[in-house]
Enzyme design. Sequence first.
Site, PDB file in Angstrom:
ATOM      1  N   TYR A 184     -18.597 -19.925   4.763  1.00 17.86           N
ATOM      2  CA  TYR A 184     -18.303 -18.801   3.865  1.00 17.86           C
ATOM      3  C   TYR A 184     -19.596 -18.151   3.374  1.00 17.86           C
ATOM      4  CZ  TYR A 184     -14.882 -16.237   1.064  1.00 17.86           C
ATOM      5  OH  TYR A 184     -14.070 -15.268   0.534  1.00 17.86           O
ATOM      6  N   TYR A 243     -11.727 -16.254  -3.514  1.00 20.94           N
ATOM      7  CA  TYR A 243     -11.475 -17.404  -2.639  1.00 20.94           C
ATOM      8  C   TYR A 243     -12.098 -18.670  -3.227  1.00 20.94           C
ATOM      9  CZ  TYR A 243     -11.157 -20.437   1.338  1.00 20.94           C
ATOM     10  OH  TYR A 243     -10.871 -21.513   2.131  1.00 20.94           O
ATOM     11  N   ILE A 265     -11.790  -6.040  -2.477  1.00 22.30           N
ATOM     12  CA  ILE A 265     -13.008  -5.617  -1.777  1.00 22.30           C
ATOM     13  C   ILE A 265     -13.926  -6.812  -1.577  1.00 22.30           C
ATOM     14  CG2 ILE A 265     -15.108  -4.209  -1.992  1.00 22.30           C
ATOM     15  CD1 ILE A 265     -13.536  -2.344  -3.851  1.00 22.30           C
ATOM     16  N   GLY A 280      -9.052  -0.971  -1.405  1.00 21.47           N
ATOM     17  CA  GLY A 280      -9.285  -1.946  -0.331  1.00 21.47           C
ATOM     18  C   GLY A 280      -8.256  -2.062   0.776  1.00 21.47           C
ATOM     19  N   SER A 335      -4.422  -5.782   5.766  1.00 22.53           N
ATOM     20  CA  SER A 335      -5.109  -5.910   4.471  1.00 22.53           C
ATOM     21  C   SER A 335      -4.143  -6.362   3.381  1.00 22.53           C
ATOM     22  CB  SER A 335      -5.666  -4.554   4.025  1.00 22.53           C
ATOM     23  OG  SER A 335      -6.593  -4.058   4.936  1.00 22.53           O
ATOM     24  N   ILE A 336      -4.652  -7.240   2.524  1.00 29.75           N
ATOM     25  CA  ILE A 336      -3.833  -7.685   1.392  1.00 29.75           C
ATOM     26  C   ILE A 336      -3.469  -6.468   0.530  1.00 29.75           C
ATOM     27  CG2 ILE A 336      -3.813  -9.143  -0.668  1.00 29.75           C
ATOM     28  CD1 ILE A 336      -5.780 -11.041   0.943  1.00 29.75           C
ATOM     29  N   LYS A 341     -18.205 -14.664  -4.861  1.00 31.98           N
ATOM     30  CA  LYS A 341     -16.897 -14.910  -5.484  1.00 31.98           C
ATOM     31  C   LYS A 341     -17.052 -15.600  -6.845  1.00 31.98           C
ATOM     32  CE  LYS A 341     -14.052 -13.082  -2.482  1.00 31.98           C
ATOM     33  NZ  LYS A 341     -13.581 -11.704  -2.754  1.00 31.98           N
TER      34      LYS A 341
END
Length: 270
Positions: A159, A149, A94, A14, A20-21, A166
């Site tokens: 969202y 999240y 992702i 990802g 990007s994290i 999630k």
Amino acid sequence: MYNLLKGKKGIIFGALDQNSIAWKVAERAHEEGAEFVLTNAPIALRMGQLKELAEKTGSEIIPADATSMEDLTNLVEKSMEILGGKLDFVLHSIGMSVNVRKGRAYTDPKYDFTTKGWDVSAVSFHKTMNVLYNKEAMNEWGSIVALTYMAAQRVFPDYNDMADNKAFLESIARSFGYFFGRDHNVRVNTISQSPTPTTAGQGVKGFDGFISYAEKMSPLGNATALECADYTISLFSDLTKKVTMQNLFHDGGFSNVGVSDAVMERFTEE
Ligand code: NAI
């Protein structure tokens, strides 16, 4: 640096660009002595800057669409060849909702889009763990992390269906975590991160308002991508061996605040 991942091998999904994290996790994992393979969807590789990260961290890149069992099988097999053994850590970073991308309201999605969204954002985590588990690709006391999240627990209207994706992802972490723990002494957790200005993050409608609201609500302020990477490294390290099947909030305290002084001030202004 603390050499927390010295000798450890892994796969990082990802990383798209410097925001990007996963990009930050790769940089920090490298600093902590890990070796890893970088992967992303073939389309993202064409657009992205992953080569730069690979050079910087001495890593190889293996393309994989995380919804394809064939790609994932190839990824895990090749990674073990390249790294010369089983894996100690895997990061799933992702997420994607077609309904969000196409501007569909939560109350009127296109269900083909919904299906694609949960396949990419949640079931891909199950598929990844399926391959890792059945190929016995993880070393004992290995660690698998996915990013999530708080919309999985509470409503954030914009969202959209990512909230449901999630919730699904977090449930998969718990359920697969049981079997991975019981059979291989491998832990599985999700990190529930603050809103973060990345490509995926900024895809959420009203993101600017959203991130400054969270900043004002959190006693420690929003957690940055780099801070998220630091937390992820701790979960990959041997210092967290018995943490598993958890959804871990990394949000500056946001999730336990009803209202903050900073937000109250806005509503008591004359
Ligand atoms: P990003 O846009 O940099 O990363 C998302 C990645 O998913 C991209 O690299 C993209 O190519 C990849 N991806 C999409 N479809 C794929 C597929 N079929 N196969 C393989 N890879 C695919 O954004 P960010 O923010 O770094 O996202 C990483 C994770 O963090 C996501 O799970 C996201 O939901 C989560 N997260 C993000 C927050 C934010 O505000 N940015 C807050 C909390 C969680």
